[in-house]
Design an enzyme around this catalytic site. Structure first.
Site, PDB file in Angstrom:
ATOM      1  N   ALA A 299      31.955 -54.184  12.435  1.00  0.00           N
ATOM      2  CA  ALA A 299      31.442 -53.298  13.485  1.00  0.00           C
ATOM      3  C   ALA A 299      30.046 -53.718  13.898  1.00  0.00           C
ATOM      4  O   ALA A 299      29.232 -54.145  13.076  1.00  0.00           O
ATOM      5  CB  ALA A 299      31.443 -51.850  13.003  1.00  0.00           C
ATOM      6  N   ASP A 300      29.758 -53.583  15.185  1.00  0.00           N
ATOM      7  CA  ASP A 300      28.438 -53.936  15.711  1.00  0.00           C
ATOM      8  C   ASP A 300      27.434 -52.810  15.545  1.00  0.00           C
ATOM      9  O   ASP A 300      26.228 -53.062  15.508  1.00  0.00           O
ATOM     10  CB  ASP A 300      28.551 -54.265  17.213  1.00  0.00           C
ATOM     11  N   GLU A 339      19.443 -58.994  19.751  1.00  0.00           N
ATOM     12  CA  GLU A 339      20.619 -58.756  18.922  1.00  0.00           C
ATOM     13  C   GLU A 339      20.805 -57.270  18.662  1.00  0.00           C
ATOM     14  O   GLU A 339      21.932 -56.760  18.683  1.00  0.00           O
ATOM     15  CB  GLU A 339      20.500 -59.503  17.600  1.00  0.00           C
ATOM     16  N   ASN A 343      24.164 -55.345  19.962  1.00  0.00           N
ATOM     17  CA  ASN A 343      24.950 -54.586  18.992  1.00  0.00           C
ATOM     18  C   ASN A 343      25.150 -53.145  19.436  1.00  0.00           C
ATOM     19  O   ASN A 343      26.262 -52.620  19.453  1.00  0.00           O
ATOM     20  CB  ASN A 343      24.268 -54.615  17.624  1.00  0.00           C
ATOM     21  N   ASP A 505      29.386 -58.854  19.711  1.00  0.00           N
ATOM     22  CA  ASP A 505      28.231 -59.644  20.109  1.00  0.00           C
ATOM     23  C   ASP A 505      28.284 -61.024  19.458  1.00  0.00           C
ATOM     24  O   ASP A 505      29.043 -61.272  18.526  1.00  0.00           O
ATOM     25  CB  ASP A 505      26.932 -58.927  19.724  1.00  0.00           C
ATOM     26  N   SER A 507      26.049 -63.743  17.393  1.00  0.00           N
ATOM     27  CA  SER A 507      24.811 -63.896  16.635  1.00  0.00           C
ATOM     28  C   SER A 507      25.020 -64.976  15.580  1.00  0.00           C
ATOM     29  O   SER A 507      25.392 -66.099  15.931  1.00  0.00           O
ATOM     30  CB  SER A 507      24.374 -62.561  16.017  1.00  0.00           C
ATOM     31  N   CYS A 758      36.350 -34.413  -5.661  1.00  0.00           N
ATOM     32  CA  CYS A 758      35.451 -35.437  -6.185  1.00  0.00           C
ATOM     33  C   CYS A 758      34.722 -34.899  -7.418  1.00  0.00           C
ATOM     34  O   CYS A 758      35.350 -34.654  -8.441  1.00  0.00           O
ATOM     35  CB  CYS A 758      34.487 -35.902  -5.092  1.00  0.00           C
ATOM     36  N   HIS A 882      38.542 -37.149  -0.363  1.00  0.00           N
ATOM     37  CA  HIS A 882      37.752 -36.187   0.406  1.00  0.00           C
ATOM     38  C   HIS A 882      38.458 -35.762   1.697  1.00  0.00           C
ATOM     39  O   HIS A 882      38.105 -36.233   2.787  1.00  0.00           O
ATOM     40  CB  HIS A 882      36.404 -36.801   0.760  1.00  0.00           C
ATOM     41  N   GLU A 884      37.998 -32.967   3.169  1.00  0.00           N
ATOM     42  CA  GLU A 884      37.054 -32.161   3.955  1.00  0.00           C
ATOM     43  C   GLU A 884      36.185 -33.003   4.869  1.00  0.00           C
ATOM     44  O   GLU A 884      35.537 -32.467   5.782  1.00  0.00           O
ATOM     45  CB  GLU A 884      36.177 -31.328   3.012  1.00  0.00           C
TER      46      GLU A 884
END
Length: 917
Positions: A299-300, A339, A343, A505, A507, A758, A882, A884
């Site tokens: 992910a950017d 950059e 991003n 992107d 880089s 948890c 989790h 929730e």
């Protein structure tokens, strides 16, 4: 997702010198929401003489002494004792307690006790307390004897100057002091009133004395003398033109170069770093690093939600390119800003001007040429941001990025490049509309390259140069800020019009890494023609140059429209139609008649992930690392999916909401627990009245479980898990007669329901005889991987008596896990008893179907994939994952496109509300 490594030889004013990182570099950035009335500290009209001043948080320790001085020296050049004294430690549980105090205070609105607050950092209280009162044009009188401490032998100087973390100094309204103290005691957070504000802008620090009398003064001076403007320092710095060393690309074997580049730590898979950090906490994370059904870390931008009832939110992204500084420091600064912006462009940001930057500067001040480089870089970044109309309101610096040492071979030194790390922040209009690098495999959805370098394809400082042990000559740069602004505007418009399917992107690793990562995320192949992008340096340079830019995947039939928008924004001359996805899994790169690369996508993916695998195998359980690595070439792996036996949009609780009083659920927490807010939000969405209940409330009688119909024990790290998973929390109940009786009565009633998640799951599993029917529940031990695991994995809802999962049996869907001690360990006969009773409520599932036994689909080594248990009557359920945090589709890192607003896990909470009628 950043992992910068660099070490090499570069030309200096006096010949070749070692440049690299032997001191830590800071990748820092944080964001949040601040209400307007909390944004400005109180002035002297509110902070009057005798206003109490409080130290909140951890006790004083003999650590961090001289930290400011040590960090300002060349590493290894000063006194070793100073280096040791500067070492810090962290205490996240204490930070959590302090944060709960602060959150409670601002949550009181107009009755917020806090007038002004300041964190304790460099210099400890000697810096924080004077600054707090000085900000209000007041002085202060403080007593060292009141400062909480763990070590009674601390000297006055050590008490005043130690940099123990997780502390704040706070000025509070005198008439709210008792309330503030009660909040601290409820949260079990240490605090002390250490002094007060004074009329005169003078600082008085005493050591305490006999019978409450003040002892001798440790500090006695005017604040203007202490905090007045210091004399400006003059630095005599000379510029040095840094020659590069050529990188010959003629005859370079692209396949070999691609292998080297993809395995370089700056380019390679960062899974080993990412999955050890909790990325679903708060239930307000809309976009984390892991993308798509196969959860590839590409992910950017990170995106958070502004609340539980909105899609608005905040975006954060980063940029840095320090190796380039060894050729052109100003260019490296412009690339860092560029950059960060290419991003954050993946998020739905309305205007470029809404982006704000944080600049973290690191350099070796005094090193020949570097002071001038730093000056020139600051000037270059300032000019660029003014041209883009972007502000840099905050930042940090560390100007001692050099280490020296001696050994049998002589004296050595390692000097960091001038390093700028830029964090970009912006509000987003729709957090769920963020673009990702996940390719749509449809061959009709074409790929466009926007090359902000306009064909320059400069290889200086690139990963390609580094893997061939050189720096190159010409540094990439942002030659025209208008192109960057045009790219940002184009992406926002095209995304808003629904014309884009993917975005990534360019880089580290250049276009090769960009295309490869898009293919990995989409689990497909692609073909790209580079002849039109070659520009200077030929196709190899076009493939590996790290000029700013991005690859856009346009929806089928939208190529001409996209090209038109890009042309409107001045990008026609640097936009190229690259190619398209392929369904056969091949990555084929050509330049006219020349075949540059023809490789299997899964093999490239293994190459890219091998560095991560090797590091994980050294750090964690090697068998788990191998099992994860071996999944990559599995062409039949479907990744995350969803098969539901119910309609998540159906609100089974709707007929009961408003028909009577809402059932009260005690959202229970202990010191350090950090998952109570999303738990309360999930129950509220289902029609409950959620009440924050701290264990201290039950101990003091401020709350009693007799007044609640439901109980939710939340996740977090209470007691820092030092007594075993949830052990401290459980012992606090079992060894306190009042609490034991209260919990026993609650569980013994026939009209109650409880959920433990948890850490709450771990705690409830150890309550033994207090929970009817839970005698066969397991304890929870260290994960098989020997590491904290934070992932989105597949789970299957088992056919069990659990009231919470009614109507959900047989459903398979993603769920979040975030725990270090989640492996169920049954007592003798316990697992068979669970089978016989049918009380397994949830199991980890393989993406292709069946119970998950292998890592990471089974993230903790659970026998038979067991992830949750219930009791024979179904009223009490414990889950290690989790749900929730995933009651909205906006909270999923990936989900089927057809899902609506409500996430499927909301059914758990709606089932609970339906049961109460």
């Amino acid at each position: 997702g950043y992992f910068r490594t660099f070490e090499g030889e570069a030309e200096g004013p006096d010949g070749p010198e070692l440049r690299g990182y032997h001191k830590p570099i800071m990748l820092a950035g944080g964001l949040g929401n601040v209400r307007r009335r909390h944004a400005i500290k109180a002035n002297k009209a509110y902070i009057k003489p005798s206003t109490p001043v409080i130290v909140l948080g951890g006790p004083a320790l003999r650590i961090g002494l001289g930290g400011g001085a040590a960090s300002s020296q060349t590493g290894g050049a000063g006194d070793a004792e100073l280096d040791f004294a500067s070492v810090q430690r962290d205490n996240p549980e204490m930070q959590r307690r302090a944060q709960e105090v602060i959150d409670t205070c601002w949550g009181l609105g107009e009755e917020n006790p806090v007038l002004s607050i300041h964190d304790v950092g460099a210099g400890g209280l000697s810096n924080a307390l004077p600054e707090l009162v000085h900000d209000a044009d007041r002085g202060g009188a403080f007593d060292l004897s009141r400062i909480p401490r763990l070590d009674p032998s601390l000297s006055p100087a050590e008490l005043w100057c130690n940099e123990a973390q997780e502390r704040y100094v706070i000025a509070v309204y005198p008439h709210f002091l008792a309330r503030f103290q009660a909040i601290c005691e409820r949260e079990r957070c240490p605090y002390a009133v250490v002094g007060e504000a004074t009329e005169a802008e003078h600082l008085s620090v005493t050591q305490g004395g006999e019978g409450g009398e003040n002892g001798p003064a440790a500090v006695d001076m005017d604040l203007d003398f202490l905090l007045g403007k210091p004399p400006k320092k003059t630095i005599d710095a000379g510029r040095f033109t840094r020659p590069g060393r050529p990188l010959a690309t003629e005859g370079l074997e692209v396949a070999e170069a691609a292998e080297r580049v993809l395995q370089h730590p700056a380019v390679a898979d960062k899974t080993f770093l990412i999955t050890i950090g909790d990325r679903t906490i708060t239930g307000q994370v809309a976009r984390d690093q892991l993308v798509g059904p196969w959860q590839v870390p590409v992910a950017d931008v990170g995106v958070t939600l502004a609340g539980f009832d909105t899609r608005r939110g905040e975006a954060v992204a980063m940029g840095e390119r320090p190796p380039v500084a060894l050729l052109s420091a100003p260019a490296s600064g412009r690339l860092a800003v560029g950059e960060a912006l290419t991003n954050i462009a993946a998020a739905r940001v309305r205007r470029l001007e809404e982006v704000k930057l944080s600049a973290n500067w690191m350099a070796a001040s005094g090193h020949p040429g570097d002071d001038a480089d730093l000056y020139d870089t600051v000037a270059a970044v300032s000019d660029l941001c003014q041209a883009l109309d972007i502000a840099i309101p905050v930042g940090k610096d560390s100007l001692s990025m050099k280490a020296v040492w001696s050994d049998s071979e002589g004296d050595h030194e390692m000097t960091s490049p001038v390093s700028l790390v830029v964090s970009a922040f912006a509000p987003v209009s729709d957090a769920t509309a963020t673009l990702t690098p996940q390719l749509d495999p449809d061959p009709e959805a074409e790929l466009l390259l926007v090359d902000l370098g306009a064909g320059a394809n400069r290889l200086g400082g690139s990963i390609l140069a580094q893997v061939y042990e050189t720096l190159g000559e010409a540094a990439p740069d942002l030659d025209d800020p208008e192109r960057l602004a045009g790219l940002f505007a184009s992406v926002q418009r095209l995304a808003g019009e629904g014309r884009l399917r993917a975005y990534h992107d360019r880089s580290d690793g250049g276009l090769l890494a960009t295309l490869a990562e898009m293919a990995f995320a989409g689990r497909c192949g692609l073909e790209a023609e580079l002849a039109g992008t070659a520009g200077d340096g030929g196709p190899v340079a076009a493939l590996f140059a790290e000029e700013l830019g991005a690859v856009l995947q346009v929806a089928p039939g939208e190529r001409e429209a996209a090209l038109g928008v890009l042309e409107e924004n001045g990008l026609a001359g640097c936009t190229h139609v690259l190619g398209r996805p392929r369904r056969d899994g091949r990555v084929v790169l050509t330049a006219g008649e020349a075949a540059l690369l023809d490789a299997d996508r899964s093999e490239l993916h293994r190459t890219w992930s091998e560095t991560s695998y090797r590091m994980q195998a050294l750090r964690d359980d090697p068998d788990c690392a191998r099992e994860a690595f071996d999944r990559i070439p599995d062409r039949d792996d479907p990744g995350l999916s969803a098969e539901l036996t119910f309609d998540p949009g159906e609100d089974v609780a709707a007929p009961f909401i408003g028909a009577g009083a809402a059932p009260r659920v005690a959202v229970l927490r202990e010191q350090g627990v950090n998952g109570q807010v999303e738990m309360a939000a999930a129950f509220r969405r289902a029609g409950f009245e959620a009440v924050d209940v701290h264990m201290s409330d039950l101990e003091t009688g401020a709350a009693d479980l007799a007044g609640f119909q439901a109980l939710a024990a939340c996740g977090g790290f209470s007691y820092g898990d030092v007594l075993g998973a949830g052990g401290g929390w459980a012992k606090a109940i079992l060894e306190n007669a009042r609490l034991r009786e209260q919990f026993g009565a609650f569980f013994g009633r026939g009209d109650t329901l409880a959920l433990g998640v948890c850490n709450g799951c771990q705690m409830m599993s150890q309550l033994g005889d207090l929970v009817p029917g839970a005698g066969h529940w397991p304890a929870f031990r260290r994960n098989r991987s020997e590491q904290f695991e934070a992932r989105l994995v597949m789970a299957e809802v088992a056919d069990s008596p659990s009231l919470l999962t009614a109507g959900m049996a047989g459903s398979r869907l993603p769920i979040a896990v975030a725990h270090g001690e989640g492996r169920p360990v049954f007592a003798d006969g316990g697992l068979e008893a669970a089978r016989q009773a049918g009380t397994v409520a949830l199991r980890y599932a393989e993406p292709a179907g069946g119970v998950a036994e292998r890592y990471p689909a089974n993230p903790n080594g659970a026998p038979e994939g067991i992830a949750g248990m219930t009791t024979p009557d179904g009223r009490f359920t414990v889950l290690m994952p989790h749900p929730e945090r995933l009651f909205r589709t906006a909270q999923f890192s990936w989900h089927p496109a057809a899902w609506g607003e409500d996430g499927p896990w909301l059914r758990l909470f709606r089932n609970a509300r339906r049961w109460f009628g």
